[in-house]
Design a protein around this motif. Structure first.
Motif, PDB file in Angstrom:
ATOM      1  N   PRO A  76      56.746  65.982 -34.305  1.00 10.59           N
ATOM      2  CA  PRO A  76      56.466  64.765 -35.073  1.00 10.59           C
ATOM      3  C   PRO A  76      55.538  63.800 -34.360  1.00 10.59           C
ATOM      4  N   HIS A  77      55.419  63.924 -33.037  1.00 10.44           N
ATOM      5  CA  HIS A  77      54.506  63.028 -32.312  1.00 10.44           C
ATOM      6  C   HIS A  77      53.043  63.291 -32.662  1.00 10.44           C
ATOM      7  N   LEU A  78      52.744  64.485 -33.223  1.00  9.19           N
ATOM      8  CA  LEU A  78      51.357  64.795 -33.573  1.00  9.19           C
ATOM      9  C   LEU A  78      50.979  64.303 -34.955  1.00  9.19           C
ATOM     10  N   ALA A  79      51.939  63.832 -35.714  1.00  8.96           N
ATOM     11  CA  ALA A  79      51.656  63.357 -37.072  1.00  8.96           C
ATOM     12  C   ALA A  79      51.145  61.921 -37.025  1.00  8.96           C
ATOM     13  N   LYS A  80      50.177  61.626 -37.850  1.00  5.35           N
ATOM     14  CA  LYS A  80      49.628  60.281 -37.941  1.00  5.35           C
ATOM     15  C   LYS A  80      50.365  59.539 -39.048  1.00  5.35           C
ATOM     16  N   ALA A  81      51.098  58.491 -38.673  1.00  3.50           N
ATOM     17  CA  ALA A  81      51.918  57.760 -39.638  1.00  3.50           C
ATOM     18  C   ALA A  81      51.055  56.845 -40.499  1.00  3.50           C
ATOM     19  N   THR A  82      51.213  56.959 -41.806  1.00  5.50           N
ATOM     20  CA  THR A  82      50.478  56.089 -42.747  1.00  5.50           C
ATOM     21  C   THR A  82      51.418  55.242 -43.584  1.00  5.50           C
ATOM     22  N   GLY A  83      52.733  55.403 -43.412  1.00  2.00           N
ATOM     23  CA  GLY A  83      53.695  54.643 -44.198  1.00  2.00           C
ATOM     24  C   GLY A  83      53.874  53.244 -43.651  1.00  2.00           C
ATOM     25  N   PRO A  84      54.665  52.436 -44.355  1.00  3.58           N
ATOM     26  CA  PRO A  84      54.898  51.061 -43.901  1.00  3.58           C
ATOM     27  C   PRO A  84      55.646  51.034 -42.587  1.00  3.58           C
ATOM     28  N   ARG A  85      55.197  50.140 -41.682  1.00  4.71           N
ATOM     29  CA  ARG A  85      55.806  49.945 -40.359  1.00  4.71           C
ATOM     30  C   ARG A  85      55.897  51.242 -39.584  1.00  4.71           C
ATOM     31  N   GLY A  86      54.840  52.053 -39.656  1.00  4.80           N
ATOM     32  CA  GLY A  86      54.769  53.270 -38.855  1.00  4.80           C
ATOM     33  C   GLY A  86      55.653  54.393 -39.323  1.00  4.80           C
ATOM     34  N   LEU A  87      55.982  54.427 -40.611  1.00  4.49           N
ATOM     35  CA  LEU A  87      56.823  55.494 -41.152  1.00  4.49           C
ATOM     36  C   LEU A  87      55.986  56.750 -41.405  1.00  4.49           C
ATOM     37  N   ILE A  88      56.474  57.890 -40.906  1.00  2.22           N
ATOM     38  CA  ILE A  88      55.832  59.179 -41.165  1.00  2.22           C
ATOM     39  C   ILE A  88      56.319  59.678 -42.515  1.00  2.22           C
ATOM     40  N   THR A  89      55.425  59.753 -43.486  1.00  2.00           N
ATOM     41  CA  THR A  89      55.789  60.118 -44.847  1.00  2.00           C
ATOM     42  C   THR A  89      55.667  61.629 -45.059  1.00  2.00           C
ATOM     43  N   LYS A  90      56.078  62.047 -46.236  1.00  2.00           N
ATOM     44  CA  LYS A  90      55.980  63.472 -46.589  1.00  2.00           C
ATOM     45  C   LYS A  90      54.524  63.916 -46.563  1.00  2.00           C
ATOM     46  N   GLU A  91      53.611  63.054 -47.052  1.00  2.00           N
ATOM     47  CA  GLU A  91      52.198  63.400 -47.072  1.00  2.00           C
ATOM     48  C   GLU A  91      51.654  63.600 -45.661  1.00  2.00           C
ATOM     49  N   ASP A  92      52.124  62.757 -44.706  1.00  2.25           N
ATOM     50  CA  ASP A  92      51.683  62.911 -43.311  1.00  2.25           C
ATOM     51  C   ASP A  92      52.142  64.247 -42.748  1.00  2.25           C
ATOM     52  N   ALA A  93      53.373  64.641 -43.065  1.00  2.00           N
ATOM     53  CA  ALA A  93      53.888  65.922 -42.574  1.00  2.00           C
ATOM     54  C   ALA A  93      53.132  67.097 -43.181  1.00  2.00           C
ATOM     55  N   LEU A  94      52.811  67.012 -44.470  1.00  2.00           N
ATOM     56  CA  LEU A  94      52.048  68.088 -45.118  1.00  2.00           C
ATOM     57  C   LEU A  94      50.630  68.179 -44.547  1.00  2.00           C
ATOM     58  N   LYS A  95      50.053  67.029 -44.243  1.00  2.00           N
ATOM     59  CA  LYS A  95      48.712  67.038 -43.659  1.00  2.00           C
ATOM     60  C   LYS A  95      48.739  67.712 -42.290  1.00  2.00           C
ATOM     61  N   LEU A  96      49.756  67.427 -41.497  1.00  2.00           N
ATOM     62  CA  LEU A  96      49.880  68.075 -40.195  1.00  2.00           C
ATOM     63  C   LEU A  96      50.101  69.576 -40.355  1.00  2.00           C
ATOM     64  N   LEU A  97      50.877  69.963 -41.362  1.00  2.00           N
ATOM     65  CA  LEU A  97      51.114  71.381 -41.618  1.00  2.00           C
ATOM     66  C   LEU A  97      49.817  72.093 -42.007  1.00  2.00           C
ATOM     67  N   ASN A  98      49.016  71.451 -42.856  1.00  2.00           N
ATOM     68  CA  ASN A  98      47.736  72.050 -43.257  1.00  2.00           C
ATOM     69  C   ASN A  98      46.774  72.158 -42.079  1.00  2.00           C
ATOM     70  N   GLN A  99      46.776  71.153 -41.210  1.00  2.00           N
ATOM     71  CA  GLN A  99      45.903  71.203 -40.039  1.00  2.00           C
ATOM     72  C   GLN A  99      46.305  72.343 -39.109  1.00  2.00           C
ATOM     73  N   ARG A 100      47.605  72.578 -38.961  1.00  2.00           N
ATOM     74  CA  ARG A 100      48.043  73.689 -38.124  1.00  2.00           C
ATOM     75  C   ARG A 100      47.626  75.026 -38.712  1.00  2.00           C
ATOM     76  N   ASP A 101      47.736  75.155 -40.050  1.00  2.00           N
ATOM     77  CA  ASP A 101      47.335  76.403 -40.694  1.00  2.00           C
ATOM     78  C   ASP A 101      45.837  76.648 -40.553  1.00  2.00           C
ATOM     79  N   GLU A 102      45.039  75.565 -40.592  1.00  2.00           N
ATOM     80  CA  GLU A 102      43.580  75.725 -40.463  1.00  2.00           C
ATOM     81  C   GLU A 102      43.195  76.157 -39.052  1.00  2.00           C
ATOM     82  N   ARG A 103      43.969  75.706 -38.039  1.00  2.00           N
ATOM     83  CA  ARG A 103      43.631  76.044 -36.648  1.00  2.00           C
ATOM     84  C   ARG A 103      44.114  77.432 -36.247  1.00  2.00           C
TER      85      ARG A 103
END
Length: 463
Positions: A164-191
């Protein structure tokens, strides 16, 4: 010097390290089943002085919203967990205080202990710098504020083994949202290294979305819900569950899966209760039908102590007290404040206690001792137009009485010297849900008969 302070109104825990100026305010355990809490609102600001007994903040536990009070005089120097933060684990440092006379602006913020081991690995000479330069920024930011993940994001990261430290939080007050987790998952699949045939086709990320609907019509990953835009088929809106809702779900599941529920119903004539209510109203004594029900149930338990039991790990356990739990609906969920020793209380005292507890429940101000330790529950949905229903037992209790609304019915007069005569009765259906391990069908039937007698003859119950 270690000092743990827990006062009557759920004081905050103070830890005074040797030689350290600040007093650490940590998330305390405010109920026996509490594992984490939510910071609802800070009632003190940084730099504001407070005396012993002053409220610091409001915390939502797994039962209700309670206030944390200070046990010493001091100054709130630094708020480390902002209001609105959810899922704060027990023992987490939430604020710092200093004693009176000290400069609160110079308070030292200690580094979080749980995350410090993550800074040790970069000890290699050559290859370490390029590997740690990119993720170092988000990791350092978490040293100042703990990670905050939504339930969906936590599930996605845990399922796919992502940090979770690699996810970029875009939610309110630094909350890691579902979209942030999916974006990190897609980035891992691309690499990930692709096979030679797939490496020729450079637009691989675009072709991933093509086979979403051909075979089953279901997407390979949850589609995103964009606020303000109409949802696509298969989308959903995530509603964060409060701690109270989460505990209600756990206890209901536990009750229905571990307790053998048995049900029995009976109709009660409310004519005598209505008549007595009118008499009391002339004396400016206002009581509700529910107050009569509470008293009749408590007196019935006193007359039939074999029903006033609960299930423990070793088997049945007889109770020497009669505490009636009354279900109260609040915006945060259902909660059951307790009228203690209801059998020995008068009707007017029961009415005043029930009214005060219901107000505190809706305001989220109940104390733990006001909603823990009941022996018998009552749930009344008659005011909502429900004729009858079955309620779920509140473990470890053995019974819960579900009360429906009143209705007028024509019935034959039982004892009339002039012969059979039709008359109107105000009937109410009550349904007893009982634990079959403790209260069998025969015992439940006798209890309902006793309850009906006490309710239809309120003077007999010494109201």
């Amino acid at each position: 010097m270690l000092l743990d302070v827990m006062c009557m109104y759920l004081k905050w825990t103070v830890v005074c390290p040797a030689g350290a100026a600040p007093l650490k305010v940590q998330m305390p355990a405010l109920s026996p089943t509490m594992e984490e809490g939510n910071i609802v609102k800070w009632l003190k600001k940084e730099g504001e002085e407070g005396a012993a007994g002053d409220t610091l903040c409001e915390i939502e536990t797994d039962k209700a919203v309670v206030v944390l009070e200070s046990s010493e005089d001091g100054i709130l120097a630094k708020i480390l967990v902002q209001e609105g933060s959810r899922g704060v684990r027990l023992g987490t440092l939430i604020a710092l205080m200093v004693s009176e006379g000290e400069d609160w602006k110079q308070v030292e913020i200690p580094a979080p202990e749980p995350i410090t081991p993550t800074a040790a690995p970069p000890t290699a000479a050559g290859p370490a710098p390029p590997l740690t330069t990119t993720p170092s920024a988000p990791k350092q930011s978490t040293l100042l504020s703990p990670l905050r993940l939504s339930p969906a994001a936590r599930h996605i990261l845990d399922t796919h083994g992502l940090d979770p430290h690699l996810a970029k939080a875009t939610g309110p007050r630094g909350l890691i949202t579902k979209e942030d987790a999916l974006k990190l998952l897609n980035q891992r699949d691309e690499r990930r290294p692709a096979p030679p045939a797939a490496a020729v086709t450079s637009p691989a990320p675009v072709t991933v979305s093509a086979p979403i609907a051909p075979s089953t019509g279901r997407p390979t990953f949850p589609p995103l819900s964009v606020p303000g835009k109409p949802g696509m088929p298969g989308t959903f809106t995530e509603i964060p569950a409060s701690n109270v809702r989460r505990v209600i779900a756990q206890r209901l599941t536990q009750s229905k899966s571990t307790i053998p529920h048995a049900y029995a119903s009976v109709d009660c004539d409310l004519g005598p209760v209505m008549k007595l209510r009118k008499q009391l109203a002339t004396e400016d004594i206002k009581v509700s039908v529910n107050d009569f029900i509470i008293k009749a149930a408590a007196v019935s338990l006193r007359e039939m102590p074999e029903v006033n039991v609960m299930w423990s790990g070793d088997g049945p356990q007889a109770l020497d007290y009669i505490h009636i739990s009354i279900a109260v609906a609040t915006p945060r969920g259902l909660i059951t404040p307790i009228i203690k020793d209801a059998a020995s209380k008068g009707l007017q005292e029961i009415a005043a206690t029930a009214k005060a507890l219901a107000k505190k429940a809706r305001d989220g101000k109940l104390l733990p001792e006001e909603y823990q330790g009941g022996s018998f529950s009552i749930s009344n949905l008659g005011m909502f137009g429900i004729s009858e229903f079955s309620a779920v037992i509140n473990p470890p209790q053995a019974c819960i009485l579900a009360v429906g609304g009143t209705r007028a019915e024509l019935r034959m007069a039982p004892h009339n010297p002039d012969g059979p005569v039709l008359h109107t009765q105000q009937l109410m259906t009550v349904t007893l849900s009982s634990d079959g391990r403790l209260v069998d069908d025969e015992l439940a039937s006798r209890f309902l008969e006793k309850f009906r007698t006490n309710l239809e003859q309120p003077q007999r119950a010494s109201l």
